[in-house]
Design a protein around this motif. Structure first.
Motif, PDB file in Angstrom:
ATOM      1  N   ARG A 103       0.864  -1.358   0.090  1.00 23.13           N
ATOM      2  CA  ARG A 103       0.086  -0.208   0.081  1.00 23.13           C
ATOM      3  C   ARG A 103       0.916   1.094  -0.086  1.00 23.13           C
ATOM      4  O   ARG A 103       0.584   2.204  -0.828  1.00 23.13           O
ATOM      5  N   SER A 104       2.123   1.098   0.784  1.00 18.87           N
ATOM      6  CA  SER A 104       2.742   2.397   0.858  1.00 18.87           C
ATOM      7  C   SER A 104       3.610   2.653  -0.623  1.00 18.87           C
ATOM      8  O   SER A 104       3.702   3.856  -0.681  1.00 18.87           O
ATOM      9  N   SER A 106       2.237   1.954  -3.469  1.00 13.15           N
ATOM     10  CA  SER A 106       1.335   2.394  -4.471  1.00 13.15           C
ATOM     11  C   SER A 106       0.723   3.994  -4.001  1.00 13.15           C
ATOM     12  O   SER A 106       0.301   4.674  -4.918  1.00 13.15           O
ATOM     13  N   ASP A 107       0.687   4.017  -2.721  1.00 12.34           N
ATOM     14  CA  ASP A 107       0.283   5.537  -2.275  1.00 12.34           C
ATOM     15  C   ASP A 107       1.081   6.088  -1.111  1.00 12.34           C
ATOM     16  O   ASP A 107       0.675   5.880  -0.104  1.00 12.34           O
ATOM     17  N   ILE A 109       1.914   9.035  -0.471  1.00  9.86           N
ATOM     18  CA  ILE A 109       1.769  10.153   0.190  1.00  9.86           C
ATOM     19  C   ILE A 109       0.406   9.906   1.508  1.00  9.86           C
ATOM     20  O   ILE A 109       0.792  10.671   2.404  1.00  9.86           O
ATOM     21  N   THR A 110      -0.271   9.149   1.278  1.00 12.74           N
ATOM     22  CA  THR A 110      -1.485   8.880   2.154  1.00 12.74           C
ATOM     23  C   THR A 110      -0.721   8.219   3.427  1.00 12.74           C
ATOM     24  O   THR A 110      -0.891   8.457   4.816  1.00 12.74           O
ATOM     25  N   SER A 111       0.285   7.130   3.211  1.00 10.52           N
ATOM     26  CA  SER A 111       0.952   6.467   4.111  1.00 10.52           C
ATOM     27  C   SER A 111       1.851   7.645   5.014  1.00 10.52           C
ATOM     28  O   SER A 111       1.688   7.476   6.292  1.00 10.52           O
TER      29      SER A 111
END
Length: 334
Positions: A103-104, A106-107, A109-111
């Protein structure tokens, strides 16, 4: 309401009814198990802060209505929410985070927003509290990065291999700075592949054990990324809860500390499949796929420090915890 197979050992020696606890991410896997322990032993107040983006209300719904339980639906990325959650609290177990290496990747910024900005908000809110006695937070074995040395020993880290690992490293750096600059001391618990009841196998970023348990229950072949020799220090949830309880109640902290939470052992993914074949009675073989980016090949913890500091002991070995976990998934129809 309480799992009869878990938390039959007391990991505290004070009257919990006299104190208040905040569990951020308390609707998540590890957080909700900490909540269960505290409520089972009649903690004075147990407050959960969770935005339910990564946690599940089902994990805590049975506690709604208890006089000593409180749920705040809110986001740690809002400082005022954090301040509100900390009011009147004696002990914090900060579990709110976005886990998962994939997840980190692929994304990132949110992480970063949740795991770093949100964590900093919690540090500030906790530092400014006049009633708080201790804050413990979820650190990660991913901080050891590309270091090939086994077992993993605190103070002997490598370079991070994923954005997630970077965020957890920054948590430790911030905590160390808050200790040096503000004399606000915290304990970071470096989790090594925690597994057990309430860990959702249907989450798009679910960990390997819940996914494999679901595979064996449904008689579908599990997929192993790599050759199956990848190994982990899989750690049953009650061991992690024990570490959190003992860390929150630790009264001799004079600086920021990080400690490994694990069993000090290694189990390969191939061995995991064999154990599940035996436990489930289903002779299902794995499918092998390419290795994933950012994954560490082998992981095994040295747990000497947490044994010495907190009198921690891994009460549940891997095989026993796996049997309890598989049975929980069967009962709950996953």
């Amino acid at each position: 309401m309480f799992n009869k197979q878990l938390y039959n050992t007391r990991y505290h020696d004070i009257d919990l009814s006299e104190y208040s606890f905040l569990i951020t991410g308390g609707a998540g896997f590890i957080g909700s198990n900490i909540v269960e322990y505290l409520l089972k032993y009649n903690a004075g107040r147990v407050r959960v802060l969770d935005n339910l983006s990564n946690g599940y209300f089902d994990n805590i719904k049975e506690f709604i209505g208890l006089s000593n339980f409180e749920f705040i639906e809110g986001d740690i990325r809002n400082l005022e929410t954090c301040r509100k959650a900390v009011q009147g609290i004696n002990f914090i177990s900060h579990q709110a985070a976005l886990g998962s290496v994939p997840r980190s990747i692929s994304d990132p910024i949110t992480s970063n927003d949740v795991n770093i900005s949100g964590f900093l908000n919690m540090l500030v809110a906790a530092r400014d509290s006049s009633e708080l006695k201790m804050m413990v937070y979820a650190a990660s074995s991913s901080t050891y990065g590309d270091s090939p040395i086994l077992p993993k020993v605190e103070g002997n880290e490598g370079n991070p291999l994923s954005p997630y690992a970077v965020t957890k490293l920054v948590n430790e750096l911030y905590s160390d700075v808050f200790s040096r600059v503000y004399s606000f001391h915290t304990i970071g618990l470096r989790y090594f592949n925690i597994f057990g009841p309430k860990q959702n196998p249907n989450n798009p970023y679910a960990a390997v054990i819940p996914i494999f348990c679901k595979n064996f229950i449904n008689k579908t072949r599990p997929t192993i990324n790599g050759d199956g020799n990848t190994s982990r220090d899989f750690t049953f949830i009650e061991n992690a809860v024990q570490a959190n309880i003992k860390a929150m109640l630790y009264s001799s902290l004079t600086s920021h500390e990080v400690m490994n939470v694990a069993c000090g052992d290694q189990v390969s993914l191939n061995e995991l499949v064999k154990l599940l074949q035996s436990e489930s009675g289903n002779a299902i073989n794995a499918i092998y796929a390419p290795e994933r980016n950012g994954d560490v090949k082998h992981s095994k913890a040295c747990i000497k420090k947490i044994i010495k500091k907190l009198d921690y002991f891994p009460a549940f070995k891997f095989k026993d915890g796996l049997a309890i976990t598989l049975n929980w998934y069967k009962i709950n129809n996953f």
